[in-house]
Motif scaffolding. Structure first.
Motif, PDB file in Angstrom:
ATOM      1  N   SER A   1      76.480  22.742  34.487  1.00 16.07           N
ATOM      2  CA  SER A   1      77.648  22.134  33.855  1.00 16.07           C
ATOM      3  C   SER A   1      77.370  21.704  32.419  1.00 16.07           C
ATOM      4  N   SER A   2      76.251  21.014  32.188  1.00 19.55           N
ATOM      5  CA  SER A   2      75.992  20.441  30.863  1.00 19.55           C
ATOM      6  C   SER A   2      75.309  21.407  29.909  1.00 19.55           C
ATOM      7  N   ALA A   3      74.395  22.232  30.407  1.00 15.59           N
ATOM      8  CA  ALA A   3      73.666  23.138  29.525  1.00 15.59           C
ATOM      9  C   ALA A   3      74.367  24.484  29.358  1.00 15.59           C
ATOM     10  N   LEU A   4      74.954  24.992  30.442  1.00 14.78           N
ATOM     11  CA  LEU A   4      75.607  26.300  30.367  1.00 14.78           C
ATOM     12  C   LEU A   4      77.128  26.212  30.247  1.00 14.78           C
ATOM     13  N   GLY A   5      77.696  25.033  30.470  1.00 11.49           N
ATOM     14  CA  GLY A   5      79.101  24.820  30.207  1.00 11.49           C
ATOM     15  C   GLY A   5      80.071  25.313  31.262  1.00 11.49           C
ATOM     16  N   PHE A   6      79.632  25.474  32.517  1.00 17.20           N
ATOM     17  CA  PHE A   6      80.541  25.905  33.580  1.00 17.20           C
ATOM     18  C   PHE A   6      81.354  24.708  34.089  1.00 17.20           C
ATOM     19  N   ASP A   7      82.602  24.983  34.546  1.00 18.11           N
ATOM     20  CA  ASP A   7      83.408  23.904  35.103  1.00 18.11           C
ATOM     21  C   ASP A   7      83.014  23.654  36.557  1.00 18.11           C
ATOM     22  N   ALA A   8      83.648  22.633  37.177  1.00 21.63           N
ATOM     23  CA  ALA A   8      83.234  22.193  38.513  1.00 21.63           C
ATOM     24  C   ALA A   8      83.376  23.301  39.550  1.00 21.63           C
ATOM     25  N   ALA A   9      84.481  24.055  39.480  1.00 21.66           N
ATOM     26  CA  ALA A   9      84.694  25.131  40.456  1.00 21.66           C
ATOM     27  C   ALA A   9      83.634  26.214  40.310  1.00 21.66           C
ATOM     28  N   GLU A  10      83.308  26.573  39.070  1.00 19.99           N
ATOM     29  CA  GLU A  10      82.291  27.596  38.829  1.00 19.99           C
ATOM     30  C   GLU A  10      80.913  27.114  39.275  1.00 19.99           C
ATOM     31  N   VAL A  11      80.619  25.835  39.014  1.00 24.20           N
ATOM     32  CA  VAL A  11      79.329  25.277  39.448  1.00 24.20           C
ATOM     33  C   VAL A  11      79.215  25.346  40.967  1.00 24.20           C
ATOM     34  N   GLY A  12      80.288  24.977  41.671  1.00 26.77           N
ATOM     35  CA  GLY A  12      80.273  25.035  43.128  1.00 26.77           C
ATOM     36  C   GLY A  12      80.022  26.433  43.648  1.00 26.77           C
ATOM     37  N   ALA A  13      80.675  27.422  43.023  1.00 27.06           N
ATOM     38  CA  ALA A  13      80.500  28.812  43.453  1.00 27.06           C
ATOM     39  C   ALA A  13      79.071  29.289  43.197  1.00 27.06           C
ATOM     40  N   ILE A  14      78.526  28.955  42.033  1.00 22.13           N
ATOM     41  CA  ILE A  14      77.164  29.378  41.693  1.00 22.13           C
ATOM     42  C   ILE A  14      76.152  28.691  42.607  1.00 22.13           C
ATOM     43  N   MET A  15      76.369  27.396  42.883  1.00 18.48           N
ATOM     44  CA  MET A  15      75.433  26.653  43.731  1.00 18.48           C
ATOM     45  C   MET A  15      75.425  27.165  45.167  1.00 18.48           C
ATOM     46  N   SER A  16      76.497  27.809  45.598  1.00 18.01           N
ATOM     47  CA  SER A  16      76.540  28.342  46.960  1.00 18.01           C
ATOM     48  C   SER A  16      75.759  29.652  47.090  1.00 18.01           C
ATOM     49  N   ALA A  17      75.356  30.237  45.950  1.00 21.24           N
ATOM     50  CA  ALA A  17      74.650  31.526  45.992  1.00 21.24           C
ATOM     51  C   ALA A  17      73.314  31.401  46.727  1.00 21.24           C
ATOM     52  N   GLY A  18      72.566  30.326  46.464  1.00 24.38           N
ATOM     53  CA  GLY A  18      71.267  30.163  47.105  1.00 24.38           C
ATOM     54  C   GLY A  18      71.349  30.061  48.614  1.00 24.38           C
ATOM     55  N   PRO A  19      72.139  29.096  49.155  1.00 27.98           N
ATOM     56  CA  PRO A  19      72.281  29.030  50.610  1.00 27.98           C
ATOM     57  C   PRO A  19      72.839  30.313  51.218  1.00 27.98           C
ATOM     58  N   LEU A  20      73.709  31.011  50.485  1.00 28.49           N
ATOM     59  CA  LEU A  20      74.270  32.262  51.002  1.00 28.49           C
ATOM     60  C   LEU A  20      73.186  33.317  51.149  1.00 28.49           C
ATOM     61  N   VAL A  21      72.315  33.425  50.153  1.00 27.66           N
ATOM     62  CA  VAL A  21      71.203  34.379  50.244  1.00 27.66           C
ATOM     63  C   VAL A  21      70.285  34.013  51.410  1.00 27.66           C
ATOM     64  N   ALA A  22      69.989  32.722  51.559  1.00 27.60           N
ATOM     65  CA  ALA A  22      69.137  32.277  52.674  1.00 27.60           C
ATOM     66  C   ALA A  22      69.777  32.622  54.016  1.00 27.60           C
ATOM     67  N   ALA A  23      71.104  32.451  54.108  1.00 25.33           N
ATOM     68  CA  ALA A  23      71.802  32.778  55.352  1.00 25.33           C
ATOM     69  C   ALA A  23      71.732  34.266  55.655  1.00 25.33           C
ATOM     70  N   LEU A  24      71.921  35.100  54.627  1.00 28.59           N
ATOM     71  CA  LEU A  24      71.892  36.551  54.824  1.00 28.59           C
ATOM     72  C   LEU A  24      70.486  37.059  55.147  1.00 28.59           C
ATOM     73  N   MET A  25      69.480  36.361  54.636  1.00 27.06           N
ATOM     74  CA  MET A  25      68.098  36.820  54.806  1.00 27.06           C
ATOM     75  C   MET A  25      67.439  36.317  56.082  1.00 27.06           C
ATOM     76  N   GLY A  26      68.052  35.311  56.755  1.00 26.15           N
ATOM     77  CA  GLY A  26      67.384  34.669  57.877  1.00 26.15           C
ATOM     78  C   GLY A  26      66.961  35.620  58.978  1.00 26.15           C
ATOM     79  N   VAL A  27      67.909  36.397  59.513  1.00 20.40           N
ATOM     80  CA  VAL A  27      67.592  37.314  60.622  1.00 20.40           C
ATOM     81  C   VAL A  27      66.675  38.444  60.178  1.00 20.40           C
TER      82      VAL A  27
END
Length: 480
Positions: free
Chosen positions: A300-326
Motif C-alpha cells: 500500500s505505502s511503497a507500491l501504491g496499491f489500494d485496499a482491494a488490490e492489497v487484499g487480492a495480492i495478499m491472498s496469492a501466497g495462501p492460494l499457492v500453498a493451498a494448491l501445492m499442499g496435496v
C-alpha cells in the motif's frame, strides 16, 4: 525414533478412508477459518460493541491464546482417553462456541466464547494430525499431511473474502454462525467414519499431569502475551512476562521429573529428528509471519496499491500453498522426508532473496512471483517436516507430539509478528511505520526479508545436521 507399532487399521474400504480424511480436513479448515475470518471483522466488531480497536483485538487474541496454551495438553489427553472421543468433543465445543459468539450480547461474553472456540480448535488441530497414522498407511502419510496443509491454507485464504461478503450481506454474527453447519457435518463424519479408540490403559489409570498442564499453560500464556502486548514495543510489562516465561519453563521442567506420568517426557527431546523438526517448524513459521506483517504496508505505502488490490495480492501466497499442499505430500511420499525438507528450505531461501532483491521492481509481478516461490516451497517443507516427525512415533505418543508440532508453529507465528515487525520498523528507520516514506518502507521490507532468508539458512543447517546424524545412527545400527 522407536519403531512404530502397527494398529489394527488400514483394512477399511477406500470410501470410508476418504470420508475419514474429509472429517480430519474439516478439523483443519475450521480453526484456520476461525482465525482469518475474525481479523477482517475487527473494525465492524469494535463499532458494534462500542469498543476501542485495542479492546477488539482481544477477539483474536483470546482465540489464539487458548490454542497456544492448551494444544499440547489436549494432545496428551487424546493419547490417554482416546483421540476420536476427544476430537468429537473438540468439534462439538467449537461448534457450540461459534453459536455463542454469534449471539453474544456483550464484548466480554464474546471474549469468553472465543476462548472456548480456541479450546475446541486446539483439540481439532492436534488430534486431526495425530489421527492420520490411524487412517492411512505409512507410505501415504505425506499425501495425507499435504491434504491437511491444503485445508489449513484454504481456511486462511478464504477467511478475509468470505468474512467481507458475510458482514456486508448478513451482519457480523454470520462470520461465527457459518461454523455451525460445518461443525454439525464434521461431527457426523467423525462419529461415523473415524476409527474406534484404543486408549492407553496404563496412562488412563495414572491420569493426566495436572500440575504440568497448568504450569505449561501459564508459561505459554506469559510468552504469548509478552510477544503480542504493546504492538511490538517492549516495555516493563513485556520484560516481566518474559521473566515469568523463563521461571515457568524452569518450574515445568522440574515438575516433569517428579511425576510418574508427565505431560512431556524430557527424554523425548534426545530424539534428534523430533528436536530438529520442532526447531525448524518454529523458525520457518517466524519467517512466514513476516509476509503477513510486512506485505500490507509495502504494497500500500511503497507500491501504491489500494485496499482491494492489497487484499487480492495478499491472498496469492495462501492460494499457492493451498494448491501445492496435496502435490507436495505426494512428492514427499516419493522422494523422502529428509530430501524434500532440504529442498523446501533451499527454495524458500531463493524466494526470500528474490523478494528482498526485487523490491520496487516489476510492480505486482515483482512481489507475487517471489512470494509464490516462498509459499510453494513452504508447502513442500511443511508436508515433509510434519511427515518426518509423525510417521515413526509410537501410537500412544501421537497426540502429544502433534500438539507440540502445532505449538512450535504457533509460537513461531507469535514470535514472527513481534520480532519481524520490530525488524521491519527498525529497518525503515522510523518509530511510526504509518507515516514512513515509501522509500523507507521499501528499505525496511528489504532488510526484513534478508533477515528472514538468514533464519531459513539456520533452519537448513539444522536439517542438514539432522540428516547427517540420522544416517550415522542408521549405519551404527546396521553395524551392530
Amino acid at each position: 525414533m522407536p519403531p512404530i507399532i502397527e494398529d489394527p487399521r488400514h483394512t477399511k474400504s477406500a470410501p470410508s478412508t476418504r470420508w475419514a480424511l474429509a472429517s480430519l480436513s474439516l478439523s483443519m479448515l475450521m480453526p484456520s477459518l476461525g482465525t482469518s475470518i475474525a481479523n477482517i471483522a475487527l473494525p465492524t466488531l469494535a463499532q458494534a460493541f462500542g469498543a476501542s480497536f485495542q479492546q477488539a483485538q482481544w477477539i483474536v487474541l483470546a482465540y489464539l491464546l487458548a490454542i497456544t496454551t492448551l494444544i499440547v495438553s489436549v494432545g496428551k489427553l487424546g493419547d490417554i482417553f482416546g483421540r476420536r472421543r476427544l476430537l468429537l468433543i473438540g468439534i462439538s465445543l467449537f461448534t457450540l462456541a461459534s453459536l455463542f459468539c454469534g449471539v453474544a450480547p456483550t464484548l466480554w461474553l464474546l471474549f469468553a466464547a472465543r476462548g472456548l472456540q480456541g479450546l475446541g480448535a486446539a483439540m481439532m488441530m492436534a488430534l486431526a494430525v495425530a489421527m492420520v497414522g490411524e487412517i492411512v498407511p505409512k507410505e501415504r502419510t505425506g499425501s495425507a499431511m499435504g491434504l491437511l496443509g491444503t485445508m489449513s491454507a484454504i481456511g486462511t485464504t478464504l477467511g478475509p473474502s468470505l468474512g467481507g461478503i458475510l458482514i456486508a450481506s448478513f451482519g457480523w454474527e454470520t462470520i461465527f454462525l457459518i461454523n455451525v453447519p460445518l461443525g454439525i457435518a464434521n461431527a457426523l463424519l467423525a462419529a461415523r467414519f473415524l476409527p474406534a479408540d484404543h486408549p492407553n490403559a496404563k496412562a488412563t489409570q495414572r491420569g493426566p499431569d495436572t500440575i504440568g498442564t497448568l504450569l505449561l499453560a501459564l508459561t505459554l500464556a506469559a510468552y504469548a502475551l509478552a510477544m503480542t502486548m504493546g504492538r511490538g514495543s517492549f516495555g516493563r510489562v513485556n520484560i516481566a512476562l518474559l521473566l515469568a516465561t523463563a521461571l515457568g519453563t524452569a518450574l515445568f521442567m522440574l515438575a516433569q521429573t517428579k511425576v510418574k506420568s508427565p505431560l512431556l517426557r524430557l527424554s523425548m527431546f534426545r530424539d534428534s529428528t523430533l528436536t530438529a523438526g520442532l526447531a525448524m517448524s518454529a523458525l520457518v513459521s517466524t519467517v512466514m509471519m513476516a509476509t503477513l506483517v510486512v506485505g500490507p504496508f509495502y504494497l500500500s505505502s511503497a507500491l501504491g496499491f489500494d485496499a482491494a488490490e492489497v487484499g487480492a495480492i495478499m491472498s496469492a501466497g495462501p492460494l499457492v500453498a493451498a494448491l501445492m499442499g496435496v502435490p507436495a505430500g505426494r512428492i514427499v511420499d516419493r522422494f523422502g522426508t529428509h530430501r524434500m525438507t532440504i529442498t523446501g528450505l533451499v527454495g524458500m531461501i531463493a524466494g526470500l532473496v528474490l523478494l528482498s532483491a526485487m523490491q520496487g521492481r516489476f510492480g505486482m509481478a515483482g512481489y507475487i512471483g517471489p512470494i509464490a516461490v516462498v509459499t510453494a516451497n513452504y508447502a513442500v517443507f511443511q508436508a515433509a517436516n510434519n511427515t518426518m516427525i509423525m510417521a515413526d512415533i509410537q501410537p500412544e505418543q501421537r497426540g502429544v507430539i502433534s500438539g507440540m508440532l502445532n505449538l512450535s508453529r504457533n509460537l513461531g507465528l507469535i514470535t514472527g509478528a513481534s520480532v519481524m515487525g520490530a525488524i521491519f520498523t527498525l529497518g525503515s528507520g522510523t518509530s511510526d511505520i504509518i507515516t514512513a516514506s515509501p522509500q523507507a518502507i521499501a528499505t525496511g521490507m528489504q532488510i526484513t526479508f534478508a533477515v528472514g532468508a538468514l533464519l531459513i539458512v539456520g533452519a537448513l543447517a539444522v536439517a542438514i545436521t539432522g540428516m547427517a546424524r540420522s544416517r550415522r545412527d542408521t549405519l551404527a545400527q546396521e553395524v551392530s
